[in-house]
Structure formats: structure tokens, C-alpha cells
Design a protein around this motif. Sequence first.
Motif, mmCIF file in Angstrom:
data_model
loop_
_atom_site.group_PDB
_atom_site.id
_atom_site.type_symbol
_atom_site.label_atom_id
_atom_site.label_comp_id
_atom_site.label_asym_id
_atom_site.label_seq_id
_atom_site.Cartn_x
_atom_site.Cartn_y
_atom_site.Cartn_z
ATOM 1 N N ILE A 38 -5.517 117.337 -80.236
ATOM 2 C CA ILE A 38 -5.033 116.818 -81.305
ATOM 3 C C ILE A 38 -4.476 115.342 -80.444
ATOM 4 O O ILE A 38 -4.993 114.336 -79.934
ATOM 5 N N ARG A 39 -3.581 115.951 -79.887
ATOM 6 C CA ARG A 39 -3.096 115.288 -78.660
ATOM 7 C C ARG A 39 -3.791 114.540 -77.844
ATOM 8 O O ARG A 39 -3.412 112.996 -77.644
ATOM 9 N N ASP A 40 -4.508 114.751 -77.084
ATOM 10 C CA ASP A 40 -5.462 113.846 -76.118
ATOM 11 C C ASP A 40 -6.036 113.591 -76.521
ATOM 12 O O ASP A 40 -6.313 112.808 -76.223
ATOM 13 N N GLY A 41 -7.064 114.382 -77.189
ATOM 14 C CA GLY A 41 -7.782 113.091 -78.319
ATOM 15 C C GLY A 41 -7.260 111.743 -78.379
ATOM 16 O O GLY A 41 -8.029 110.004 -78.118
ATOM 17 N N TYR A 42 -5.876 111.673 -78.920
ATOM 18 C CA TYR A 42 -6.052 110.806 -79.837
ATOM 19 C C TYR A 42 -4.966 109.534 -78.513
ATOM 20 O O TYR A 42 -4.945 108.620 -78.681
ATOM 21 N N ARG A 43 -4.431 110.812 -77.331
ATOM 22 C CA ARG A 43 -3.588 109.483 -76.095
ATOM 23 C C ARG A 43 -5.054 108.593 -75.618
ATOM 24 O O ARG A 43 -4.785 107.813 -75.270
ATOM 25 N N GLU A 44 -5.867 109.670 -74.939
ATOM 26 C CA GLU A 44 -6.892 108.885 -74.526
ATOM 27 C C GLU A 44 -7.823 107.315 -75.757
ATOM 28 O O GLU A 44 -8.706 106.652 -74.800
ATOM 29 N N GLY A 45 -8.185 108.352 -77.152
ATOM 30 C CA GLY A 45 -9.038 107.686 -77.308
ATOM 31 C C GLY A 45 -8.635 106.014 -78.066
ATOM 32 O O GLY A 45 -9.071 105.110 -78.487
ATOM 33 N N THR A 46 -7.102 106.402 -78.174
ATOM 34 C CA THR A 46 -6.287 105.174 -78.676
ATOM 35 C C THR A 46 -5.435 104.393 -77.999
ATOM 36 O O THR A 46 -4.886 102.534 -78.059
ATOM 37 N N GLY A 47 -5.164 104.655 -77.363
ATOM 38 C CA GLY A 47 -3.896 103.882 -76.048
ATOM 39 C C GLY A 47 -2.453 104.068 -76.753
ATOM 40 O O GLY A 47 -1.730 103.363 -75.488
ATOM 41 N N VAL A 48 -2.146 105.147 -77.455
ATOM 42 C CA VAL A 48 -0.856 104.257 -78.077
ATOM 43 C C VAL A 48 -0.066 105.491 -77.168
ATOM 44 O O VAL A 48 -0.559 106.232 -77.298
ATOM 45 N N PRO A 49 0.821 104.936 -76.924
ATOM 46 C CA PRO A 49 1.584 106.026 -75.851
ATOM 47 C C PRO A 49 2.422 107.232 -76.378
ATOM 48 O O PRO A 49 2.648 106.929 -78.009
ATOM 49 N N TYR A 50 2.662 108.272 -75.636
ATOM 50 C CA TYR A 50 3.762 108.959 -76.348
ATOM 51 C C TYR A 50 4.870 108.807 -77.319
ATOM 52 O O TYR A 50 5.445 107.493 -76.493
ATOM 53 N N SER A 51 4.954 109.372 -78.216
ATOM 54 C CA SER A 51 6.560 108.670 -78.729
ATOM 55 C C SER A 51 8.005 108.870 -78.317
ATOM 56 O O SER A 51 7.941 109.810 -77.155
ATOM 57 N N ASN A 52 8.677 107.318 -78.280
ATOM 58 C CA ASN A 52 9.933 107.744 -77.058
ATOM 59 C C ASN A 52 11.258 108.438 -78.168
ATOM 60 O O ASN A 52 12.131 108.139 -77.145
ATOM 61 N N TYR A 53 10.804 108.647 -79.406
ATOM 62 C CA TYR A 53 11.873 108.918 -80.400
ATOM 63 C C TYR A 53 11.367 110.789 -80.591
ATOM 64 O O TYR A 53 12.809 111.240 -81.196
ATOM 65 N N ARG A 54 11.207 111.152 -80.610
ATOM 66 C CA ARG A 54 10.611 112.910 -81.081
ATOM 67 C C ARG A 54 9.535 113.472 -80.378
ATOM 68 O O ARG A 54 8.736 112.814 -79.381
ATOM 69 N N GLY A 55 9.977 114.034 -80.181
ATOM 70 C CA GLY A 55 9.334 115.445 -79.353
ATOM 71 C C GLY A 55 9.566 115.474 -77.601
ATOM 72 O O GLY A 55 10.168 114.180 -77.050
ATOM 73 N N THR A 56 9.142 116.277 -77.267
ATOM 74 C CA THR A 56 8.402 115.742 -75.445
ATOM 75 C C THR A 56 6.870 116.044 -75.440
ATOM 76 O O THR A 56 6.250 116.967 -75.953
ATOM 77 N N GLU A 57 6.570 114.898 -74.590
ATOM 78 C CA GLU A 57 5.560 114.794 -74.166
ATOM 79 C C GLU A 57 4.707 114.690 -76.041
ATOM 80 O O GLU A 57 3.186 115.219 -75.936
ATOM 81 N N ALA A 58 5.185 114.455 -76.896
ATOM 82 C CA ALA A 58 4.646 114.109 -77.879
ATOM 83 C C ALA A 58 4.585 115.250 -79.132
ATOM 84 O O ALA A 58 3.663 115.099 -80.027
ATOM 85 N N LEU A 59 5.229 116.540 -78.710
ATOM 86 C CA LEU A 59 4.842 117.308 -79.105
ATOM 87 C C LEU A 59 6.192 117.665 -79.832
ATOM 88 O O LEU A 59 8.080 117.495 -79.147
ATOM 89 N N ASP A 60 6.233 117.951 -81.091
ATOM 90 C CA ASP A 60 7.448 118.012 -82.068
ATOM 91 C C ASP A 60 7.546 119.540 -82.557
ATOM 92 O O ASP A 60 7.265 119.485 -84.110
#
Length: 282
Positions: free
Chosen positions: A206-228
Motif C-alpha cells: 500500500i505504501r509503495d502504490g500510494y507514494r508512486e500514484g499520488t506523489g505525497v511524500p513519506y510522513s515527516n513526523y511518524r514512522g520510518t519510511e512511512a511505516l509506523d
Amino acid sequence: MRNHRRAPLTVGLAFAALGALTACGGGPFDQGDDPQGKSAQPPRATGRSAPAAGTGDAPGRDDGALRGRTIVLDPGHNGGNARNPAAINRQVDIGNGRKECDTTGTETRAGYPEHAFTWDVSKRLERLLKERGAKVVLTRPDDNGVGPCINERAEIGNRAGADAALSIHADGASASSHGFHIIEPVAVKGFNARAVPASQRLGRAIRDGYREGTGVPYSNYRGTEALDPRDDLGGLNLSRVPKVFIECGNMKHAGDAAKLSSARFRQKIAESLLDGLRRYFS
């Protein structure tokens, strides 16, 4: 998940609900968008979905990976929660403790509520999944009710024998926080342990599909590489099927909010989540 607005009180609710998060950024609405979400209905099905700008051919691709799969979509919160504080503040068992039945969620500074966002995205994604032969189960039938509580949301996925379950949210963090993140389960003995490895694979897809499809960056406040990873959410602790949450952005951040408030961008979100699910099953 943090900074939810909670209605004060406690009482019972027939439904049970899933650990709800807060919604994406709070900024100006795109021209032509409806700040209250009233016109943000999924486009009518035409037999195939046209790719949104920036998503390549992923939305239209059908490699058969989703056909016959049972997918549970869990749109966070509900439109009637704020009017029923006693019901949603009732404590329920989450496997390793107790927590409120549900919360009201958050909203952008312009007033676009998380519960409307999650419902709209879920309905768009439901249509796309059904077009590809998946069976879709929603944890709530509309955006006007109360709950269900977090434990019941998990149980809906369990009863359905879901191949995957996705809880859709948006966060309500500080105005300087931005980006998206995936919340993964941590093993809670006697409840979700057997599903955790598959849930982790689902989260990365889900992370990879969402990042590639929307261009929204990983969170700068939660998790590591958008995984929490978290063990305080009943919707994950009690799930015996692969399940993750996605915080699609921060509704209190102007840039994130402008995207989440856009009907056009919400369609892109749905297509990106579709691609994430396809990746998981492929």
C-alpha cells in the motif's frame, strides 16, 4: 490517530468501532471542489476507469490479481459520532487494554471533515475494486451513523474472512507536519499474531502504490519510511486477517489539506490504493 477531537461523555453503542485516526491537511479547496463533500460522489461506473493524471496506466490495469478477493474497506469515524459522545466514548476491549469505542476524527481548517474524506475515498475505491472482480465489504453503510466501535470494525473483517483489510484515515497533527504513513500491527498474543507478517507485506505494498500514484511524500513526523508499527489500536490488535491503516496526509497542513479536499485528488488516492492492493496480491 493522534489529536482526535473527542466528544466528552461515555455510554453504550450497539456498534463497535476501529481505532480512528485524524484527517489530512487543512488548506484551501481546489476550484470546483465541494468543501462539505456533498458533491464528492464517485463517478458513475462506465465499465473501465480512466487513468488519472500522474498515475500512468495503473488504474486501468487488470492482471486478475484482485478477482475473487474479499477486501474489507474501513472508512474511519462516522458522520454522526460528534452528536453522540456518550456512545463513542464507551470503553471497549482492544486485546491489550481498553479504549474509546470510536472518535470524531479531525477536519481541515476550512472545515472539511475526516469522516467525509474517508467515506468518499472508500466508495471510490469500492467501485474500482468491484470493476476488477473483487468482493468489497464496508464497515459502515453510510456517513450519517455512529461507529461502529473499533472492536466491531475488526470483527467485520474477521467474519468476512477478508483477504485484506484497509482502514482509511487522515491525520490531525501540527500544521508543520505533512506526508502520509502506514500504521502496521504489532503482535498481540492470542489475537492478531498470525496475521502480522502478511499485514506487514500489505503495508509495504500500500505504501509503495500510494507514494508512486499520488506523489505525497513519506510522513515527516511518524514512522520510518512511512511505516509506523503500533499496538494501541483495536482495529489492528483484534484483526485475524491482514490489515493496515493509512493516514493519507495531515489535514492540518495547508498543502496536504488542499489535496485531500480535492475530489480529483481523492480519485487519484483511490486509484493509488487500488494499485497497492493489486501489488499485494500479485
